[in-house]
Design an enzyme around this catalytic site. Sequence first.
Site, PDB file in Angstrom:
ATOM      1  N   HIS A   1      -4.512  -1.440   1.129  1.00 47.55           N
ATOM      2  CA  HIS A   1      -3.860  -0.201   1.546  1.00 47.55           C
ATOM      3  C   HIS A   1      -4.545   0.432   2.760  1.00 47.55           C
ATOM      4  O   HIS A   1      -3.883   0.947   3.657  1.00 47.55           O
ATOM      5  CB  HIS A   1      -3.872   0.778   0.360  1.00 47.55           C
ATOM      6  CG  HIS A   1      -3.156   2.062   0.628  1.00 47.55           C
ATOM      7  ND1 HIS A   1      -1.801   2.128   0.874  1.00 47.55           N
ATOM      8  CD2 HIS A   1      -3.606   3.350   0.685  1.00 47.55           C
ATOM      9  CE1 HIS A   1      -1.445   3.386   1.060  1.00 47.55           C
ATOM     10  NE2 HIS A   1      -2.518   4.141   0.961  1.00 47.55           N
TER      11      HIS A   1
ATOM     12  N   ASP B   1      -1.478  -4.789   0.309  1.00 43.86           N
ATOM     13  CA  ASP B   1      -1.507  -3.430  -0.237  1.00 43.86           C
ATOM     14  C   ASP B   1      -1.268  -3.457  -1.750  1.00 43.86           C
ATOM     15  O   ASP B   1      -0.264  -3.978  -2.228  1.00 43.86           O
ATOM     16  CB  ASP B   1      -0.425  -2.592   0.444  1.00 43.86           C
ATOM     17  CG  ASP B   1      -0.612  -1.092   0.261  1.00 43.86           C
ATOM     18  OD1 ASP B   1      -1.256  -0.682  -0.723  1.00 43.86           O
ATOM     19  OD2 ASP B   1      -0.098  -0.326   1.100  1.00 43.86           O
TER      20      ASP B   1
ATOM     21  N   SER C   1       0.687   6.169   3.915  1.00 40.69           N
ATOM     22  CA  SER C   1       0.480   6.469   2.502  1.00 40.69           C
ATOM     23  C   SER C   1       1.354   7.648   2.077  1.00 40.69           C
ATOM     24  O   SER C   1       2.554   7.643   2.335  1.00 40.69           O
ATOM     25  CB  SER C   1      -1.006   6.720   2.240  1.00 40.69           C
ATOM     26  OG  SER C   1      -1.286   6.744   0.865  1.00 40.69           O
TER      27      SER C   1
END
Length: 327
Positions: free
Chosen positions: A302, A269, A126
């Site tokens: 994600h 994601d 991330s």
Amino acid sequence: MKSELQHLEITDFKTHSGVVYISIPLSYHVYGRELGTAPVVLVNHALTGNSEVTGRFGWWKELVGANKLIDTENYTVIAFNVPGNGYDNFLIESYKDFTARDIAEIFALGLKQLNIDSLFAVIGGSVGGGIAWEMAALYPDLIENLIPVASDWKSTDWLIANCRIQEQILLNSSNPVHDARLHAMLCYRTPESFKEKFGRSLNSELNMYNVESWLLHHGKKLEERFELASYKLLNQLLATIDITKDGGSFLEVASRIKSNIYIVAVDSDLFFTAEENKAAFLALSQLKKNVYYSVIESVHGHDAFLIEFKQLSELLSDVFDTELIKN
């Protein structure tokens, strides 16, 4: 595996917005082999993470540790805390002063103080992956293997928009950390993930759907352990990833990076989409032979980089094959 939190000081640091900080504390953990005795792997944490990457409470303990993907018997593993994440009780109130690039530069200055002039790998998920991209762009010769996971070299319009909503909640809610977390969880997961996990089931005790009680639980848990100032800062960093910030196109900047680049996307994601990652790979592979692309297959969106440890280990096993680094 135990490791004491250690501390450095970055002095007279000028942010890219032009603000000078006389002193910024930089805390970190070191795991595995002693510094100077083994290849160094830097692990960059995500928004609510910290430098505790392995051990009992380590957020990536399934990947980092003895006989794990990043084997602490063979590597020195370093993890910095993003200054202001609150793990070391240091907070930054003027969060707009900083971008992801500033944190990349601070990390590099920390490595310099530790007399580390090369890294076997930088891996981050991330926003941690975005900071890894920024480090590689700023210091093209520093990193042998660049591994951004569920990340990208820039914040897209979609991501910037979500970060703006997060900021509005953080600025205007009477329960900001709790409420911002509720919204964020919708971006970290997918409709399919919720369907698989909850199936419209009811919590009879609370008289609500289980998905609602789950969201409220996550909001409460983050509120208990994360500071508002930290959330504002990390959200700001998430919205400001851009290796082209100082000029040049993506290809112009990225082609100067000497690292082997291993882009790891998640097929579901919603934050850093696989489509964006694949586009970056395809463009860059026209100029660089040492760029690779792989995909974690998961319904969990994600957050898959914090869930699908077996897949991630398999996808990156060749990079961290310790037989290749032994003399």
